[in-house]
Design a protein around this motif. Sequence first.
Motif, short mmCIF file in Angstrom:
data_model
loop_
_atom_site.label_atom_id
_atom_site.label_comp_id
_atom_site.label_asym_id
_atom_site.label_seq_id
_atom_site.Cartn_x
_atom_site.Cartn_y
_atom_site.Cartn_z
N GLY A 177 46.84 58.33 42.63
CA GLY A 177 47.30 58.18 41.26
C GLY A 177 46.94 59.35 40.38
O GLY A 177 46.69 60.46 40.85
N SER A 178 46.89 59.08 39.09
CA SER A 178 46.61 60.15 38.13
C SER A 178 45.30 59.92 37.41
O SER A 178 45.01 60.62 36.44
CB SER A 178 47.76 60.25 37.13
OG SER A 178 47.93 59.01 36.50
N ALA A 179 44.49 58.94 37.87
CA ALA A 179 43.21 58.67 37.19
C ALA A 179 42.17 59.69 37.65
O ALA A 179 41.82 59.75 38.82
CB ALA A 179 42.74 57.26 37.53
N VAL A 180 41.74 60.55 36.73
CA VAL A 180 40.70 61.52 37.07
C VAL A 180 39.46 61.34 36.19
O VAL A 180 38.36 61.73 36.58
CB VAL A 180 41.20 62.98 36.98
CG1 VAL A 180 42.21 63.28 38.06
CG2 VAL A 180 41.75 63.29 35.61
N THR A 181 39.61 60.77 35.01
CA THR A 181 38.46 60.59 34.12
C THR A 181 37.89 59.20 34.38
O THR A 181 38.22 58.23 33.72
CB THR A 181 38.87 60.75 32.66
OG1 THR A 181 40.01 59.92 32.43
CG2 THR A 181 39.23 62.18 32.34
N ILE A 182 36.98 59.12 35.39
CA ILE A 182 36.49 57.83 35.87
C ILE A 182 34.97 57.83 35.94
O ILE A 182 34.39 57.26 36.86
CB ILE A 182 37.10 57.49 37.25
CG1 ILE A 182 37.10 58.74 38.15
CG2 ILE A 182 38.51 56.97 37.12
CD1 ILE A 182 37.57 58.49 39.55
N ALA A 183 34.30 58.47 34.99
CA ALA A 183 32.84 58.51 35.00
C ALA A 183 32.27 57.11 34.78
O ALA A 183 32.87 56.28 34.11
CB ALA A 183 32.34 59.44 33.90
N ALA A 184 31.10 56.84 35.38
CA ALA A 184 30.45 55.54 35.26
C ALA A 184 29.00 55.73 34.87
O ALA A 184 28.39 56.74 35.20
CB ALA A 184 30.53 54.79 36.59
N VAL A 185 28.44 54.73 34.15
CA VAL A 185 27.04 54.84 33.74
C VAL A 185 26.11 54.15 34.73
O VAL A 185 24.90 54.29 34.62
CB VAL A 185 26.80 54.28 32.33
CG1 VAL A 185 27.46 55.17 31.29
CG2 VAL A 185 27.31 52.87 32.20
N ARG A 186 26.66 53.41 35.70
CA ARG A 186 25.84 52.85 36.77
C ARG A 186 26.66 52.84 38.04
O ARG A 186 27.90 52.82 37.99
CB ARG A 186 25.34 51.45 36.40
CG ARG A 186 26.40 50.46 36.00
CD ARG A 186 25.75 49.18 35.52
NE ARG A 186 25.06 49.36 34.27
CZ ARG A 186 25.67 49.35 33.07
NH1 ARG A 186 26.95 49.13 33.00
NH2 ARG A 186 24.99 49.52 31.97
N PRO A 187 25.97 52.89 39.20
CA PRO A 187 26.71 53.00 40.46
C PRO A 187 27.75 51.90 40.65
O PRO A 187 28.81 52.15 41.24
CB PRO A 187 25.62 52.92 41.52
CG PRO A 187 24.39 53.40 40.83
CD PRO A 187 24.51 52.98 39.41
N ALA A 188 27.48 50.70 40.14
CA ALA A 188 28.43 49.61 40.33
C ALA A 188 29.76 49.92 39.65
O ALA A 188 30.81 49.45 40.07
CB ALA A 188 27.85 48.31 39.77
N GLY A 189 29.72 50.73 38.60
CA GLY A 189 30.95 51.10 37.89
C GLY A 189 31.85 52.02 38.70
O GLY A 189 32.98 52.28 38.30
N LEU A 190 31.35 52.53 39.81
CA LEU A 190 32.15 53.44 40.63
C LEU A 190 33.06 52.69 41.59
O LEU A 190 33.94 53.26 42.20
CB LEU A 190 31.23 54.35 41.44
CG LEU A 190 30.36 55.30 40.64
CD1 LEU A 190 29.28 55.91 41.53
CD2 LEU A 190 31.19 56.39 40.02
N LEU A 191 32.81 51.38 41.73
CA LEU A 191 33.58 50.58 42.69
C LEU A 191 34.88 50.11 42.04
O LEU A 191 34.86 49.47 41.00
CB LEU A 191 32.74 49.38 43.12
CG LEU A 191 33.00 48.83 44.51
CD1 LEU A 191 32.74 49.88 45.57
CD2 LEU A 191 32.12 47.62 44.75
N HIS A 192 36.02 50.48 42.66
CA HIS A 192 37.32 50.08 42.12
C HIS A 192 37.92 49.06 43.08
O HIS A 192 38.26 49.39 44.21
CB HIS A 192 38.23 51.29 41.98
CG HIS A 192 37.74 52.28 40.96
ND1 HIS A 192 38.26 52.36 39.69
CD2 HIS A 192 36.73 53.19 41.00
CE1 HIS A 192 37.62 53.29 39.01
NE2 HIS A 192 36.68 53.81 39.79
N VAL A 193 37.99 47.81 42.63
CA VAL A 193 38.42 46.71 43.50
C VAL A 193 39.84 46.29 43.14
O VAL A 193 40.14 46.05 41.98
CB VAL A 193 37.46 45.51 43.37
CG1 VAL A 193 37.91 44.38 44.27
CG2 VAL A 193 36.03 45.93 43.70
N THR A 194 40.71 46.25 44.16
CA THR A 194 42.06 45.73 43.98
C THR A 194 42.14 44.40 44.70
O THR A 194 41.98 44.34 45.92
CB THR A 194 43.09 46.70 44.60
OG1 THR A 194 42.88 48.00 44.08
CG2 THR A 194 44.51 46.26 44.30
N PRO A 195 42.34 43.29 43.96
CA PRO A 195 42.46 42.00 44.64
C PRO A 195 43.73 41.93 45.46
O PRO A 195 44.77 42.47 45.06
CB PRO A 195 42.48 40.98 43.49
CG PRO A 195 42.51 41.75 42.23
CD PRO A 195 42.51 43.21 42.52
#
Lengths: 156, 114
Positions: free
Chosen positions: B89-107
Amino acid sequence: MTEQPADASPATQRLSEAIHRTLGRSLHVRHLDAGSCNGCDWEIAALLNPYHDVQRFGIDIVASPRHADLLLVTGIMTRNLEAAARLTYEAMPEPRLVVAVGACAISGGVFAGTYAGRDGIGSVLPVDVWVPGCPPRPEALIEALLVAVGRLQGRQ
Amino acid sequence: MDLLDRWLRPLRTGVVTSTYPKAPPVLEPGVRGLPELDPERCTRESACVSACPTGAIVLSAESWSLDAGRCVFCGACARACPTDAIALGSAVTIAAVRPAGLLHVTPLPARADR
């Protein structure tokens, strides 16, 4: 407060205001290469070019951790860099922030499991913001600095 | 005259600075953003899981999750997918403040044939 351009967006204004409130007029960044392939380092260098130009936010890259408010760490944290990274962090004045740049700094990336280093910098330094990418785009780094400044307010 | 023109060109160029963060980042064609899954087309053959060089993808019965902290945006998952369900995709600005925020879940939708 410095003057804002008339067309500054709310996000830009928030970033500038947060920087001004917590750090005077500047956010000084020190870059630390902890075993990176130099991809992320070039993206950090691109922040200073006329196109991305982080200096418009009052952000600048400085030559010493003693002058820095924020540490941008790239690379997997090799064994040889561990002690140096700790010393760098300790040399920074409080309040200090750490941003992990790139897949290597977060999880080891393609080098995960190597004997020559750790899988990411999180086990050595307290990371405030994680920036995914291999390498992250300069826009992602600008966003991370924005997020990091938000964190700085919460910490005080 | 040519030299003078070369010196004056920067004055005519105008502002080149990016509009980010005022506007979404402008990406050049071919820039690889975060891999995205179309859950309707996914047949759960887990070709993406075995193709991923960093083990960033976990496929379970309920979801397809991508660890952005491991992903190197190489596109091997998109190439390996037999049904072309994955696209970068085009999502590049995906910074997270905790490691859990790095997980991208698609149901994933519940399967009718099981």
